[in-house]
Scaffold this motif. Structure first.
Motif, mmCIF file in Angstrom:
data_model
loop_
_atom_site.group_PDB
_atom_site.id
_atom_site.type_symbol
_atom_site.label_atom_id
_atom_site.label_comp_id
_atom_site.label_asym_id
_atom_site.label_seq_id
_atom_site.Cartn_x
_atom_site.Cartn_y
_atom_site.Cartn_z
ATOM 1 N N SER A 33 15.258 -8.458 4.296
ATOM 2 C CA SER A 33 14.837 -7.392 5.195
ATOM 3 C C SER A 33 13.584 -6.701 4.675
ATOM 4 N N ILE A 34 12.932 -5.934 5.553
ATOM 5 C CA ILE A 34 11.736 -5.188 5.154
ATOM 6 C C ILE A 34 12.087 -4.165 4.082
ATOM 7 N N ILE A 35 13.225 -3.497 4.233
ATOM 8 C CA ILE A 35 13.633 -2.490 3.243
ATOM 9 C C ILE A 35 13.874 -3.138 1.886
ATOM 10 N N GLU A 36 14.513 -4.315 1.879
ATOM 11 C CA GLU A 36 14.732 -5.026 0.611
ATOM 12 C C GLU A 36 13.408 -5.415 -0.027
ATOM 13 N N ALA A 37 12.451 -5.852 0.800
ATOM 14 C CA ALA A 37 11.142 -6.233 0.273
ATOM 15 C C ALA A 37 10.417 -5.020 -0.304
ATOM 16 N N HIS A 38 10.491 -3.894 0.404
ATOM 17 C CA HIS A 38 9.833 -2.668 -0.076
ATOM 18 C C HIS A 38 10.436 -2.215 -1.403
ATOM 19 N N THR A 39 11.750 -2.264 -1.491
ATOM 20 C CA THR A 39 12.418 -1.863 -2.735
ATOM 21 C C THR A 39 12.008 -2.776 -3.883
ATOM 22 N N LYS A 40 11.952 -4.081 -3.634
ATOM 23 C CA LYS A 40 11.563 -5.011 -4.697
ATOM 24 C C LYS A 40 10.115 -4.803 -5.126
ATOM 25 N N LEU A 41 9.248 -4.489 -4.174
ATOM 26 C CA LEU A 41 7.854 -4.207 -4.528
ATOM 27 C C LEU A 41 7.757 -2.975 -5.427
ATOM 28 N N ARG A 42 8.544 -1.961 -5.129
ATOM 29 C CA ARG A 42 8.534 -0.734 -5.946
ATOM 30 C C ARG A 42 9.054 -1.021 -7.355
ATOM 31 N N ILE A 43 10.124 -1.789 -7.425
ATOM 32 C CA ILE A 43 10.681 -2.128 -8.733
ATOM 33 C C ILE A 43 9.712 -3.024 -9.504
ATOM 34 N N ASN A 44 9.028 -3.903 -8.792
ATOM 35 C CA ASN A 44 8.042 -4.763 -9.431
ATOM 36 C C ASN A 44 6.912 -3.926 -10.036
ATOM 37 N N GLN A 45 6.483 -2.893 -9.306
ATOM 38 C CA GLN A 45 5.455 -1.995 -9.828
ATOM 39 C C GLN A 45 5.965 -1.260 -11.057
ATOM 40 N N ALA A 46 7.237 -0.855 -10.998
ATOM 41 C CA ALA A 46 7.840 -0.185 -12.154
ATOM 42 C C ALA A 46 7.825 -1.096 -13.382
ATOM 43 N N ILE A 47 8.170 -2.364 -13.188
ATOM 44 C CA ILE A 47 8.189 -3.319 -14.295
ATOM 45 C C ILE A 47 6.788 -3.508 -14.864
ATOM 46 N N ASP A 48 5.789 -3.570 -13.983
ATOM 47 C CA ASP A 48 4.404 -3.705 -14.446
ATOM 48 C C ASP A 48 4.017 -2.530 -15.337
ATOM 49 N N TRP A 49 4.386 -1.311 -14.945
ATOM 50 C CA TRP A 49 4.086 -0.136 -15.776
ATOM 51 C C TRP A 49 4.882 -0.162 -17.084
ATOM 52 N N MET A 50 6.122 -0.655 -17.020
ATOM 53 C CA MET A 50 6.923 -0.768 -18.244
ATOM 54 C C MET A 50 6.262 -1.712 -19.247
ATOM 55 N N ARG A 51 5.693 -2.791 -18.738
ATOM 56 C CA ARG A 51 5.064 -3.782 -19.612
ATOM 57 C C ARG A 51 3.733 -3.299 -20.181
ATOM 58 N N ASN A 52 2.965 -2.598 -19.381
ATOM 59 C CA ASN A 52 1.558 -2.397 -19.702
ATOM 60 C C ASN A 52 1.131 -0.955 -19.938
ATOM 61 N N GLN A 60 0.815 -1.219 0.000
ATOM 62 C CA GLN A 60 0.000 0.000 0.000
ATOM 63 C C GLN A 60 0.845 1.264 0.000
ATOM 64 N N HIS A 61 2.178 1.105 0.135
ATOM 65 C CA HIS A 61 3.061 2.266 0.220
ATOM 66 C C HIS A 61 4.237 2.149 -0.743
ATOM 67 N N THR A 62 3.982 1.614 -1.941
ATOM 68 C CA THR A 62 5.059 1.495 -2.930
ATOM 69 C C THR A 62 5.424 2.843 -3.550
ATOM 70 N N ASN A 63 4.545 3.838 -3.402
ATOM 71 C CA ASN A 63 4.790 5.133 -4.041
ATOM 72 C C ASN A 63 5.456 6.136 -3.111
ATOM 73 N N GLU A 64 6.142 5.629 -2.084
ATOM 74 C CA GLU A 64 6.830 6.531 -1.156
ATOM 75 C C GLU A 64 8.005 5.805 -0.525
ATOM 76 N N ASP A 65 8.944 6.578 0.025
ATOM 77 C CA ASP A 65 10.093 5.999 0.702
ATOM 78 C C ASP A 65 9.636 5.261 1.960
ATOM 79 N N PHE A 66 10.398 4.246 2.327
ATOM 80 C CA PHE A 66 10.037 3.460 3.500
ATOM 81 C C PHE A 66 10.292 4.251 4.773
ATOM 82 N N ASP A 67 9.367 4.148 5.725
ATOM 83 C CA ASP A 67 9.471 4.827 7.017
ATOM 84 C C ASP A 67 9.226 3.794 8.116
#
Length: 293
Positions: free
Chosen positions: A231-250, A198-205
């Motif tokens: 780690s949580i930070i690694e997971a958050h970063t991967k989720l953001r990159i995953n969202q980026a890839i989805d937008w790149m594809r679609n 729910q927070h892929t569009n912002e830096d992790f806090d």
């Protein structure tokens, strides 16, 4: 020596033989040390076997994995009329030094070769509702074993791998439900993943997450890593990159627009993060896709 039999995400177990047996008299398990692993599933009666110094009584609709290289033996305690299926197989590898201990999280992992480089222990012993289906499935595999066909053993091994994966899922789920601490850990990790998505569009806090969960961040962080393997930070970063890839594809969004939507400070920083995670720049990655113009 660890008595668990391990499978991996990148290789399937290679079946040596498979069969069914029934004894009419008191039976004693063979005294032996094998160079292959064994899966046993009792369909009727009760089997006694010792692995090293640990005794197992395998009752009807229960399974046991015996690991190669360990001493297996028994006493004359297996009941007359006992029947069982067995699968003798070679595990994928003995060297797990480069393998992750957790299976990848489907929400955040990308399907590159190292995605599959993980191992998981098969449930040593037990039963579950899934076990009620095993007798029929194993019987079909035994019948297939007796029909020599091209690539027959490869196909049989793949079917056994699929069966083991389902067994692992069913038995692990049943075990988790009966283990309070494991259940709590999974619940915490699930809540963290929901928050992060729910927070892929912002830096992790971390303070914001801790406040949201009403839990100490150190506890949350350690629990999440034990469950997810990162780690949580690694997971958050991967989720953001995953969202980026989805937008790149679609979508037709460019790198700057994607960076802005994800809340990165600037597209250059986003590109550095993307390359660190994926191994190539966003523009190079986008060039792989087949997109209509």
């Amino acid at each position: 020596m660890d008595s668990f039999v391990y499978l991996t995400g990148d290789r399937f177990p290679m079946v040596r033989d498979i069969g069914w047996n029934q004894v009419n008299d008191i039976y004693t398990h063979h005294d032996r040390i094998l160079d292959f692993d064994v899966f046993v599933f009792v369909t009727k009666g009760s089997m006694q076997v010792v692995e090293g110094t640990t005794e197992y009584i395998i009752n009807e609709k229960e399974h046991l994995f015996l690991k190669k290289g360990l001493h297996h033996w028994g006493r004359p305690e297996t009941l007359p009329g006992t029947s069982w299926f067995w699968v003798h197989f070679n595990s994928p590898t003995n060297d797990y030094s480069t393998y992750k201990e957790q299976s990848p999280l489907p929400e955040i992992d990308f399907f590159y070769p190292d995605h599959y480089a993980y191992r998981f222990p098969m449930p040593k012993y037990g039963t579950s509702p899934f076990h009620r289906t095993l007798e029929n499935r194993l019987q079909l595999l035994v019948e297939d074993f007796g029909k020599p066909t091209e690539h027959g053993m490869v196909q049989l091994s793949l079917q056994v791998y699929q069966l083991f994966l389902e067994l692992h899922k069913a038995t692990t789920k049943a075990w988790s439900k009966s283990t309070e601490n494991v259940g709590k850990g999974e619940a915490v990790a699930g809540r963290v993943m929901t928050y992060l998505k729910q927070h892929t569009n912002e830096d992790f806090d971390s303070e914001q997450l801790s406040s949201h969960l009403k839990l100490n961040y150190s506890y949350v962080s350690a629990t999440f890593k034990s469950q997810a393997g990162l780690s949580i930070i690694e997971a958050h970063t991967k989720l953001r990159i995953n969202q980026a890839i989805d937008w790149m594809r679609n979508t037709s969004l460019n790198v700057s627009e994607i960076s802005e939507r994800l809340g990165y400070k600037n597209p250059y920083y986003f590109s550095r993060v993307f390359k660190k995670v994926i191994g190539q720049s966003p523009s190079a990655y986008m060039s792989h896709f087949y997109k209509s113009k």
